[in-house]
Design an enzyme around this catalytic site. Structure first.
Site, PDB file in Angstrom:
ATOM      1  N   LYS A 178       4.546  10.233   8.137  1.00  0.00           N
ATOM      2  CA  LYS A 178       4.330  10.970   9.391  1.00  0.00           C
ATOM      3  C   LYS A 178       5.506  11.044  10.368  1.00  0.00           C
ATOM      4  O   LYS A 178       5.637  12.022  11.092  1.00  0.00           O
ATOM      5  CB  LYS A 178       3.101  10.390  10.080  1.00  0.00           C
ATOM      6  CG  LYS A 178       3.045   8.858  10.012  1.00  0.00           C
ATOM      7  CD  LYS A 178       1.708   8.353   9.448  1.00  0.00           C
ATOM      8  CE  LYS A 178       1.782   6.905   9.027  1.00  0.00           C
ATOM      9  NZ  LYS A 178       0.824   6.530   8.006  1.00  0.00           N
ATOM     10  N   ASP A 199       9.346   2.788  -0.534  1.00  0.00           N
ATOM     11  CA  ASP A 199       8.335   3.486   0.268  1.00  0.00           C
ATOM     12  C   ASP A 199       8.677   3.194   1.727  1.00  0.00           C
ATOM     13  O   ASP A 199       8.377   2.109   2.245  1.00  0.00           O
ATOM     14  CB  ASP A 199       6.955   2.961  -0.118  1.00  0.00           C
ATOM     15  CG  ASP A 199       5.853   3.474   0.799  1.00  0.00           C
ATOM     16  OD1 ASP A 199       6.166   4.026   1.867  1.00  0.00           O
ATOM     17  OD2 ASP A 199       4.675   3.287   0.450  1.00  0.00           O
ATOM     18  N   TYR A 249       0.867  -1.184   0.000  1.00  0.00           N
ATOM     19  CA  TYR A 249       0.000   0.000   0.000  1.00  0.00           C
ATOM     20  C   TYR A 249       0.897   1.225   0.000  1.00  0.00           C
ATOM     21  O   TYR A 249       1.796   1.337   0.824  1.00  0.00           O
ATOM     22  CB  TYR A 249      -0.882  -0.021   1.255  1.00  0.00           C
ATOM     23  CG  TYR A 249      -1.803   1.166   1.396  1.00  0.00           C
ATOM     24  CD1 TYR A 249      -2.961   1.265   0.630  1.00  0.00           C
ATOM     25  CD2 TYR A 249      -1.528   2.190   2.312  1.00  0.00           C
ATOM     26  CE1 TYR A 249      -3.823   2.345   0.773  1.00  0.00           C
ATOM     27  CE2 TYR A 249      -2.382   3.273   2.453  1.00  0.00           C
ATOM     28  CZ  TYR A 249      -3.528   3.348   1.688  1.00  0.00           C
ATOM     29  OH  TYR A 249      -4.377   4.421   1.816  1.00  0.00           O
TER      30      TYR A 249
HETATM   31  N1  HOZ Z   1      -3.658   2.912   5.962  1.00  0.00           N
HETATM   32  C1  HOZ Z   1      -3.198   3.176   7.264  1.00  0.00           C
HETATM   33  C2  HOZ Z   1      -2.400   2.084   7.840  1.00  0.00           C
HETATM   34  N2  HOZ Z   1      -1.678   1.276   6.966  1.00  0.00           N
HETATM   35  C3  HOZ Z   1      -4.328   3.477   8.193  1.00  0.00           C
HETATM   36  C4  HOZ Z   1      -4.440   4.903   8.396  1.00  0.00           C
HETATM   37  C5  HOZ Z   1      -5.411   5.329   9.472  1.00  0.00           C
HETATM   38  O1  HOZ Z   1      -6.519   4.819   9.538  1.00  0.00           O
HETATM   39  O2  HOZ Z   1      -5.064   6.201  10.229  1.00  0.00           O
END
Ligand code: HOZ
Length: 428
Positions: free
Chosen positions: A267, A239, A144
């Site tokens: 982040k 990534d 992802y």
């Molecule tokens: N796609 C995020 C974790 N792989 C989740 C993000 C979230 O819900 O804060």
């Protein structure tokens, strides 16, 4: 533990927010039940709206390496906020954090800050396409890279959890330029390059996958991708939204000694604030506007709050390298303890762990890619999740997510967690 108020709050949220959440995996659809509404967090703990204290194994999906509301980061944000929160002009904070990142991460000369991992990966691919003058990209099933169109093809994380790895709204035109391979399968990647000669701009990969649970690269896989990219004049994009500044100061490039052409961050580079970044050697980064033709922009990019938080976080990691050893050791303790409990009750399982990233799949077979991750028992994971939640342990609400260990977590917290795991599986 009771989560009654969270249930009421979720009902209210659903009236005005699609699914009651601003990011799908949070809705608990994968595991059933309702999300927990968090009021505050400190160190290793979340405090919810029912007044419960929970041991946190998500840590905002990775960035809270030093625990929640880490005092120096909070102080940096408060101090900076008093001077204004966004100017849409350069500040010296941007140069300071860029220098820090360039010093910490191998093979990068320049870095551009954006607002999220999604933006970072989307921009990195655009840059790779512009730089190579080629259009196709290779991604791996179950990886992802945020929710931009090119990546929502066999995507991991919330997309798999909800069973929509290919999203409606992504045009056939976009999808045809994203070529798919299985994680850890070098032969497939070779075959794709052969079938698409001079058409592939880049490979994008989570060099340790974190969005189908934690899946390490098998020996030689990343090195093989590097060699294929060199042979076919394609760029290799790591990534490192989850792994960057977490597995090592220099991320996976440092840990496994394989160099990437472009690296993306999320982040953690903003101390947990909404930040992303992408970085590369000078000749690639100079292809970006205003120096080069590839366009990318944003008013909030490099905003002072995020930069100040990021400087503080990266400085802490840069000056205390023992943190990486400490979180890896804590993760190992958790691994060994959970393993012992699962073995005691003969529960088929695979625990994957790299540094401070770990996940549990209820399958006896090794979990090395999307197919093997998907063949694990979802029903067992859901019971496991709720069994832990009932005891105040908060893990990701999906088997397709990784747990992230923070340095705020104590050995006592870990032992409480292991005892909770034992109690859950003893009842199976
Ligand atoms: N796609 C995020 C974790 N792989 C989740 C993000 C979230 O819900 O804060």
């Amino acid at each position: 533990m009771q989560y009654k108020r969270s249930s009421t709050l979720f009902s209210e949220a659903q009236k005005v927010i699609p699914g009651g959440v601003n990011s799908p995996v949070r809705a608990f659809k994968g595991v059933g039940g309702h999300p927990i509404f968090i009021n505050s967090a400190k160190g290793a703990y979340l405090y919810d709206e029912d007044g419960n204290q929970l041991i946190d194994y998500i840590n905002s999906w990775g960035p809270m390496i030093l625990g929640h509301a880490y005092d120096p980061v909070v102080d940096a944000i408060s101090k900076t906020a008093k001077k204004g929160t966004s100017f849409g002009t350069p500040t010296i904070l941007e140069t300071e954090i860029a220098q820090l990142a360039v010093d910490m991460v191998p093979n990068i000369d320049k870095i551009r800050f954006v607002n999220s991992g999604t933006e970072a990966c989307m921009s990195a691919v655009r840059l790779a396409r512009g730089f190579t003058a080629k259009e196709k990209i290779i991604k791996f099933a179950g990886c992802y890279h945020g929710h931009s169109d090119s990546f929502l093809i066999q995507a991991g994380s919330g997309a798999i959890t909800l069973g929509v790895p290919n999203s409606p709204g992504v045009t056939a035109g976009t999808a045809k330029d994203t070529l798919l391979a299985d994680y850890n399968n070098l032969d497939q990647v070779k075959a794709i390059f052969e079938a698409n000669k001079n058409e592939i701009a880049c490979i994008i990969i989570e060099p340790v996958a974190g969005n189908m649970g934690c899946i390490p690269p098998v020996s030689g896989f990343l090195e093989g991708l590097r060699a294929l990219c060199d042979t076919h004049k394609a760029l290799l994009i790591f990534d490192e939204v989850m792994t960057g500044f977490r597995l090592a100061k220099g991320g996976v490039q440092e840990l496994f000694g394989v160099h990437a052409d472009i690296v993306t961050f999320g982040k953690v580079i903003g101390g947990g604030l909404p930040v992303g970044a992408f970085a590369a050697r000078e000749e690639i980064m100079n292809y970006l506007a205003p120096l080069g033709p590839v366009y990318q922009a944003g008013t909030l990019s490099g905003n002072p709050l995020a930069m100040a938080a990021g400087i503080t976080m990266l400085t802490a990691l840069n000056t205390q390298p023992e943190i990486f050893r400490s979180i890896a050791k804590k993760t190992e303790r958790l691994h060994l303890g959970m393993e012992a409990a699962l073995l005691k009750y003969n529960i088929p399982h695979t625990i994957n762990r790299v540094g401070s990233m770990i996940s549990v799949h209820f399958s006896a077979a090794p979990v090395v890619d999307f197919a093997t991750a998907s063949s694990a028992s979802g029903e067992r994971f859901n019971r496991f999740f709720h069994g832990l939640l009932a005891q105040g342990i908060y893990i990701a609400p999906s088997a397709f997510e990784t747990w992230f260990i923070s340095d705020a977590l104590s050995n006592e917290d870990i032992d409480i967690t292991i005892a909770a795991v034992d109690k859950v599986v003893a009842a199976w």
